[in-house]
Design a protein around this motif. Sequence first.
Motif, PDB file in Angstrom:
ATOM      1  N   VAL A  31      77.552  14.228  55.208  1.00  0.00           N
ATOM      2  CA  VAL A  31      77.727  13.223  56.250  1.00  0.00           C
ATOM      3  C   VAL A  31      79.198  12.847  56.404  1.00  0.00           C
ATOM      4  CG1 VAL A  31      77.132  10.848  56.936  1.00  0.00           C
ATOM      5  CG2 VAL A  31      75.384  12.341  55.964  1.00  0.00           C
ATOM      6  N   ASP A  32      79.931  12.757  55.283  1.00  0.00           N
ATOM      7  CA  ASP A  32      81.343  12.366  55.361  1.00  0.00           C
ATOM      8  C   ASP A  32      82.250  13.499  55.847  1.00  0.00           C
ATOM      9  OD1 ASP A  32      81.392  13.958  53.080  1.00  0.00           O
ATOM     10  OD2 ASP A  32      82.510  12.517  51.875  1.00  0.00           O
ATOM     11  N   ASN A  33      81.654  14.633  56.220  1.00  0.00           N
ATOM     12  CA  ASN A  33      82.437  15.741  56.764  1.00  0.00           C
ATOM     13  C   ASN A  33      81.709  16.359  57.968  1.00  0.00           C
ATOM     14  OD1 ASN A  33      84.794  17.279  56.748  1.00  0.00           O
ATOM     15  ND2 ASN A  33      83.891  18.882  55.507  1.00  0.00           N
ATOM     16  N   ASN A  34      81.205  15.480  58.837  1.00  0.00           N
ATOM     17  CA  ASN A  34      80.616  15.853  60.129  1.00  0.00           C
ATOM     18  C   ASN A  34      79.231  16.475  60.047  1.00  0.00           C
ATOM     19  OD1 ASN A  34      83.003  15.022  61.505  1.00  0.00           O
ATOM     20  ND2 ASN A  34      83.935  16.964  60.913  1.00  0.00           N
ATOM     21  N   GLY A  35      78.598  16.466  58.888  1.00  0.00           N
ATOM     22  CA  GLY A  35      77.284  17.078  58.762  1.00  0.00           C
ATOM     23  C   GLY A  35      76.168  16.059  58.756  1.00  0.00           C
ATOM     24  N   LYS A  36      74.975  16.576  58.544  1.00  0.00           N
ATOM     25  CA  LYS A  36      73.782  15.727  58.485  1.00  0.00           C
ATOM     26  C   LYS A  36      73.424  15.348  57.054  1.00  0.00           C
ATOM     27  CE  LYS A  36      71.968  17.924  62.610  1.00  0.00           C
ATOM     28  NZ  LYS A  36      71.028  18.918  63.116  1.00  0.00           N
ATOM     29  N   GLY A  37      73.981  16.060  56.065  1.00  0.00           N
ATOM     30  CA  GLY A  37      73.639  15.780  54.671  1.00  0.00           C
ATOM     31  C   GLY A  37      72.183  16.058  54.368  1.00  0.00           C
ATOM     32  N   ALA A  38      71.605  17.037  55.092  1.00  0.00           N
ATOM     33  CA  ALA A  38      70.179  17.323  54.953  1.00  0.00           C
ATOM     34  C   ALA A  38      69.869  18.340  53.858  1.00  0.00           C
ATOM     35  CB  ALA A  38      69.621  17.815  56.291  1.00  0.00           C
TER      36      ALA A  38
END
Length: 134
Positions: A31-38
């Motif tokens: 999430v902290d690098n433009n992703g969803k962290g999924a």
Amino acid sequence: MSTSMVTYLGELRTSSIHLQSGSEIISDAPVDNNGKGAAFSPTDTVANGLASCMFTVMGIKAESMHVDLSHSKAAVTKIMGTEPRRITEIHVRFTMQPQVDEKTKIILEKTAMTCPVFYSLHPDIKKEISFHWL
């Protein structure tokens, strides 16, 4: 022969197939690098690989000592730095299940520190490793 095949799926996700076994790992940007962290991020898999490798070499040694490490766990914490964005620290906190004598604990702990991933990580990455025996 290649070890794996990585396919970019779009939206900052990859699928990695282990060619010998066919098993798959999905990665997602954090999430902290433009992703969803999924899913595990690529740097998560590096940090996780350290604990997995340490368990593997301890497991090899433990089998030769007739010690069962089943149900032992490792909590992994990855700390990221900036400029450049990279892993700066990996903390691994082992909770070991078997009840063994002090000599066996020392042997297994020293064995863990000889894993190939530990030696492969850049020396600037701080590795904080702890063992807690139940």
